[in-house]
Design an enzyme around this catalytic site. Structure first.
Site, PDB file in Angstrom:
ATOM      1  N   SER A   1      28.268  30.064-107.651  1.00  0.00           N
ATOM      2  CA  SER A   1      28.750  31.136-108.523  1.00  0.00           C
ATOM      3  C   SER A   1      27.658  32.177-108.758  1.00  0.00           C
ATOM      4  O   SER A   1      27.948  33.345-109.012  1.00  0.00           O
ATOM      5  CB  SER A   1      29.207  30.565-109.870  1.00  0.00           C
ATOM      6  OG  SER A   1      28.129  29.927-110.531  1.00  0.00           O
TER       7      SER A   1
ATOM      8  N   TYR B   1      31.029  29.825-113.476  1.00  0.00           N
ATOM      9  CA  TYR B   1      32.147  28.917-113.249  1.00  0.00           C
ATOM     10  C   TYR B   1      32.311  27.897-114.371  1.00  0.00           C
ATOM     11  O   TYR B   1      33.402  27.375-114.579  1.00  0.00           O
ATOM     12  CB  TYR B   1      31.942  28.149-111.932  1.00  0.00           C
ATOM     13  CG  TYR B   1      32.320  28.923-110.692  1.00  0.00           C
ATOM     14  CD1 TYR B   1      32.765  30.241-110.742  1.00  0.00           C
ATOM     15  CD2 TYR B   1      32.223  28.327-109.447  1.00  0.00           C
ATOM     16  CE1 TYR B   1      33.098  30.932-109.600  1.00  0.00           C
ATOM     17  CE2 TYR B   1      32.557  29.009-108.289  1.00  0.00           C
ATOM     18  CZ  TYR B   1      32.993  30.314-108.370  1.00  0.00           C
ATOM     19  OH  TYR B   1      33.332  30.999-107.233  1.00  0.00           O
ATOM     20  N   GLY B   2      31.218  27.575-115.051  1.00  0.00           N
ATOM     21  CA  GLY B   2      31.272  26.501-116.036  1.00  0.00           C
ATOM     22  C   GLY B   2      32.201  26.758-117.203  1.00  0.00           C
ATOM     23  O   GLY B   2      32.589  25.825-117.915  1.00  0.00           O
TER      24      GLY B   2
ATOM     25  N   ASN C   1      27.677  22.316-108.414  1.00  0.00           N
ATOM     26  CA  ASN C   1      28.301  21.075-108.861  1.00  0.00           C
ATOM     27  C   ASN C   1      29.708  21.309-109.390  1.00  0.00           C
ATOM     28  O   ASN C   1      30.620  20.528-109.114  1.00  0.00           O
ATOM     29  CB  ASN C   1      27.441  20.424-109.953  1.00  0.00           C
ATOM     30  CG  ASN C   1      26.193  19.781-109.411  1.00  0.00           C
ATOM     31  OD1 ASN C   1      26.168  18.621-109.043  1.00  0.00           O
ATOM     32  ND2 ASN C   1      25.121  20.563-109.359  1.00  0.00           N
ATOM     33  N   THR C   2      29.901  22.368-110.175  1.00  0.00           N
ATOM     34  CA  THR C   2      31.215  22.627-110.746  1.00  0.00           C
ATOM     35  C   THR C   2      32.240  22.866-109.647  1.00  0.00           C
ATOM     36  O   THR C   2      33.327  22.266-109.634  1.00  0.00           O
ATOM     37  CB  THR C   2      31.159  23.842-111.700  1.00  0.00           C
ATOM     38  OG1 THR C   2      30.224  23.572-112.747  1.00  0.00           O
ATOM     39  CG2 THR C   2      32.524  24.110-112.306  1.00  0.00           C
TER      40      THR C   2
ATOM     41  N   GLU D   1      19.406  32.315-114.423  1.00  0.00           N
ATOM     42  CA  GLU D   1      19.666  33.617-113.807  1.00  0.00           C
ATOM     43  C   GLU D   1      18.668  34.657-114.307  1.00  0.00           C
ATOM     44  O   GLU D   1      18.148  35.461-113.531  1.00  0.00           O
ATOM     45  CB  GLU D   1      21.102  34.060-114.127  1.00  0.00           C
ATOM     46  CG  GLU D   1      22.188  33.213-113.488  1.00  0.00           C
ATOM     47  CD  GLU D   1      22.626  33.722-112.131  1.00  0.00           C
ATOM     48  OE1 GLU D   1      22.523  34.943-111.892  1.00  0.00           O
ATOM     49  OE2 GLU D   1      23.081  32.905-111.306  1.00  0.00           O
TER      50      GLU D   1
ATOM     51  N   CYS E   1      23.564  20.682-112.375  1.00  0.00           N
ATOM     52  CA  CYS E   1      23.953  22.056-112.048  1.00  0.00           C
ATOM     53  C   CYS E   1      22.821  22.593-111.192  1.00  0.00           C
ATOM     54  O   CYS E   1      21.640  22.419-111.533  1.00  0.00           O
ATOM     55  CB  CYS E   1      24.110  22.895-113.316  1.00  0.00           C
ATOM     56  SG  CYS E   1      24.311  24.677-113.002  1.00  0.00           S
ATOM     57  N   THR E   2      23.154  23.221-110.077  1.00  0.00           N
ATOM     58  CA  THR E   2      22.100  23.658-109.164  1.00  0.00           C
ATOM     59  C   THR E   2      21.222  24.751-109.771  1.00  0.00           C
ATOM     60  O   THR E   2      20.107  24.982-109.292  1.00  0.00           O
ATOM     61  CB  THR E   2      22.696  24.152-107.829  1.00  0.00           C
ATOM     62  OG1 THR E   2      23.689  25.159-108.079  1.00  0.00           O
ATOM     63  CG2 THR E   2      23.320  22.990-107.060  1.00  0.00           C
ATOM     64  N   HIS E   3      21.687  25.410-110.840  1.00  0.00           N
ATOM     65  CA  HIS E   3      20.828  26.376-111.525  1.00  0.00           C
ATOM     66  C   HIS E   3      19.637  25.706-112.202  1.00  0.00           C
ATOM     67  O   HIS E   3      18.562  26.304-112.316  1.00  0.00           O
ATOM     68  CB  HIS E   3      21.622  27.134-112.599  1.00  0.00           C
ATOM     69  CG  HIS E   3      22.426  28.281-112.100  1.00  0.00           C
ATOM     70  ND1 HIS E   3      23.639  28.124-111.485  1.00  0.00           N
ATOM     71  CD2 HIS E   3      22.186  29.624-112.130  1.00  0.00           C
ATOM     72  CE1 HIS E   3      24.126  29.323-111.166  1.00  0.00           C
ATOM     73  NE2 HIS E   3      23.256  30.238-111.537  1.00  0.00           N
TER      74      HIS E   3
END
Length: 263
Positions: A12, A43-44, A76-77, A153, A189-191
């Site tokens: 995302s 997306y979350g 992941n989402t 971000e 979460c990849t973030h």
């Protein structure tokens, strides 16, 4: 002639860079395309139905444009909700991203594990299944955070981190009953690996953070081990579904993504 079809990473936002980086280390000459659904970010906070419809449609357009040899849903989402839909829709090998509960259980001494993800990820039945299969003897505490996605971000845009915001996110885990015994946290979460240093500094006691990035990179290398690659890497492409933010360009260049495009 070398096969110049790329590996396509999809998220995302910029979180999937935490999967792209270890893949690039293992496959340094692989052509790479990184796709961020910036128009749909984050997306979350979206519904499962919306993600299940949006992700296959976008990946279909991306596959048509870039003709990837492999697609990595580095989110992941999106993986926990839309992976089956994408595999049904596209005739391209698909690698998903799931919470690293198995490796977390392997290293936990206290047998109390935290799972830190988006709200959409931590409520998925898939997390229940992973827990039952790989961490049945552990207490697994979950916390969903949209704020941490925004912090990651912002960091890539060059913003200074606010330690208080990281502490507030971790309080969501450590202040749960039994949370003081957490010794391993799954960055689901990849973030979140992008702010691993800030998270470690904000934790009330030393904690091991684990994520799926290195394991996914090894999986990609295994699936492509018989494939030919160019002799040297071509400039990586970052493609966005909204107008790219110029503030991201320096960070993206650090990951080898020097061409910015819009879908």
């Amino acid at each position: 002639m070398a096969d110049d079809r790329p590996i396509l990473f999809f998220d995302s936002g910029v979180g999937g860079l935490s999967v792209l980086a270890p893949t690039r280390a293992l496959l340094p000459s692989a052509p790479l395309v990184y796709a961020a659904d910036s128009a749909g970010f984050p997306y979350g906070t979206r519904s499962e139905d919306e993600i299940a419809a949006r992700v296959p449609a976008l990946l279909g357009r991306l596959a048509e444009r870039y003709r990837p040899r492999l697609i990595v849903i580095a989110c992941n989402t999106a993986s926990t909700i839309a992976l089956a839909h994408v595999r049904a829709a596209l005739d391209v090998p698909i690698v998903g991203t799931v919470p690293a509960i198995k490796p977390a259980a392997a290293v936990s001494q206290s047998r109390v594990i935290g799972v830190l993800g988006t709200r959409a990820t931590v409520r998925q039945p898939y997390v229940d299944d992973l827990t039952a299969r790989f961490a049945a003897d552990c207490t697994v505490l979950r916390h969903g955070s949209a704020d941490l996605v925004e912090l990651a971000e912002a960091k890539l845009r060059g913003a200074a981190p606010d330690p208080a915001r990281f502490r507030a996110v971790l309080d969501g885990l450590f202040e749960q009953p039994g949370g003081e015994r957490i010794d391993v946290i799954v960055n689901a979460c990849t973030h979140f690996p992008l702010v691993a240093t800030e998270l470690a500094a904000a934790a009330p006691h030393p904690v091991t953070f684990v994520d799926g990035g290195p394991g996914i990179a090894r999986r990609i290398a295994h699936l492509t081990q018989e494939m030919d690659w160019p002799a040297q890497a071509s400039p990586g492409i970052a493609v966005f579904t909204a107008t790219p933010d110029p503030a991201l360009a320096p960070a993206l260049a650090g990951y080898g993504l020097t061409r910015l495009e819009t879908l």
